[in-house]
Design a protein around this motif. Structure first.
Motif, PDB file in Angstrom:
ATOM      1  N   ASP A   1       0.345   1.512  12.764  1.00 33.82           N
ATOM      2  CA  ASP A   1       0.657   0.108  12.475  1.00 33.82           C
ATOM      3  C   ASP A   1       1.651  -0.457  13.489  1.00 33.82           C
ATOM      4  O   ASP A   1       2.404   0.301  14.111  1.00 33.82           O
ATOM      5  N   ASP A   2       1.667  -1.769  13.625  1.00 31.24           N
ATOM      6  CA  ASP A   2       2.631  -2.458  14.500  1.00 31.24           C
ATOM      7  C   ASP A   2       2.618  -1.890  15.908  1.00 31.24           C
ATOM      8  O   ASP A   2       3.668  -1.742  16.547  1.00 31.24           O
TER       9      ASP A   2
ATOM     10  N   GLU B   1      -3.627  -7.835  13.788  1.00 35.03           N
ATOM     11  CA  GLU B   1      -2.980  -8.466  12.634  1.00 35.03           C
ATOM     12  C   GLU B   1      -2.386  -9.814  13.045  1.00 35.03           C
ATOM     13  O   GLU B   1      -2.105 -10.053  14.217  1.00 35.03           O
TER      14      GLU B   1
HETATM   15 CA    CA Z   1       1.453  -4.327  10.697  1.00 39.51          CA
END
Ligand code: CA
Ligand code: C2E
Ligand code: CA
Ligand code: CA
Length: 275
Positions: free
Chosen positions: A175-176, A232
């Motif tokens: 993630d990220d 995202e």
């Molecule tokens: Ca994220």
């Protein structure tokens, strides 16, 4: 002006007592909230930008505070981590999402992304629980994915745990991506299934900034590693098309849908962008 040492010591004591007291009350409030099940989940669709089909959802937790109303995770997740309550919250989220998703009809192979901290994955007692829940999701045709943020990802223990999860069929999503310091060698050593491009890079599309070349590099890296990418924070058509043209098909963001209660998500219909 110089304060006498004894005064300074007294001041420090008073302030730290105050902070301790406030912390203790926050701890009890959060613990109470867990016991009273005041946390609720919203879900944000992950959309195939070509077909506008919803391929999965990410579960996002909120605190339905009895007086303050809906509170967002940025306010309470760091505190729950600090107070050692985060694993309890994660148990709750896994359980609640299983209940939520069981209540509706979903296409086979639908994805559920859960935000899971490394402390959870590293606790052997949780492996057993996760594997059990994974089987329950699988029985309903749902693929369970763990979203682990890049900043917390790196130590060896966590990587071994993630590999163990992967071997039973739980998917791992980094993630990220791009906001931490993952070295290329770590990415080569650790098998992941998905790579989530952080919103800050998606934001840079349409108005050139230092992040735009980094975004392009991340996309190329993802292709090189052969992992599926998810973007995202997609907020408009320009961003959606830019990403799609470069092969980032799976997209998530307000352009498609804000996070919603499970009953409000159109799972079977193609999704019309909201903006
Ligand atoms: Ca994220
Ligand atoms: P994240 O994993 O990076 O989640 C994405 C955040 O971006 C979510 O915020 C989502 O509501 C927001 N978002 C999605 N699309 C857009 C968009 O197009 N524009 C904008 N401006 N924002 C968008 P949220 O729900 O406030 O969650 C914040 C963070 O809290 C998450 O960041 C995640 O790291 C953490 N979090 C959420 N739920 C959980 C949970 O159940 N457990 C744990 N450990 N962390 C959680
Ligand atoms: Ca996430
Ligand atoms: Ca993010």
């Amino acid at each position: 002006v110089s304060i006498p040492v004894s005064m300074a010591v007294l001041l420090v004591m008073v302030v730290s007592r105050f902070l301790l007291k406030r912390n203790r009350s926050m701890f009890f409030q959060l613990k109470q909230a867990l016991i009273r099940r005041e946390f609720v989940l919203q879900y944000q669709p992950q959309v195939d930008a070509n077909t506008l089909e919803v391929k999965g959802v990410e579960a996002l937790v909120r605190w339905q505070h009895p007086e303050k109303g809906m509170l967002y995770p940025d306010v309470f997740i760091p505190l729950m981590e600090e107070f050692g309550l985060i694993n309890g919250l994660t148990d709750y989220v896994i359980d609640a999402s299983l209940k939520d998703l069981s209540a509706i009809q979903l296409p086979e192979g639908f994805h559920l992304g859960l935000n899971v901290p490394p402390s959870y994955i590293k606790a052997p007692a949780r492996w057993v629980y996760l594997r059990q829940k994974h089987r329950e999701f699988a029985a309903k045709g749902i693929r369970l994915g763990l979203e682990v943020t890049e900043r917390q990802f790196l130590d060896k223990e966590a990587r071994i745990a993630l590999e163990t999860m992967r071997q039973v069929g739980i998917e791992i999503l980094l993630d990220d991506f791009g906001t931490g310091q993952t070295s290329l060698s770590v990415l080569q050593e650790t098998k992941i299934d998905f790579l989530k491009i952080d919103k800050c890079f998606v934001d840079s599309i349409g108005h050139e900034s230092v992040n735009t070349p980094v975004l392009n590099a991340i996309i190329n890296l993802g292709k090189l590693l052969g992992v599926t990418m998810v973007a995202e924070g997609v907020e408009n058509e320009i961003q959606a098309n830019y990403l799609l043209e470069r092969g980032v098909v799976l997209q998530q963001g307000y352009y498609y849908s804000k996070p919603k209660e499970i009953g409000d998500i159109d799972i079977r219909l193609s999704h019309k962008p909201e903006l």
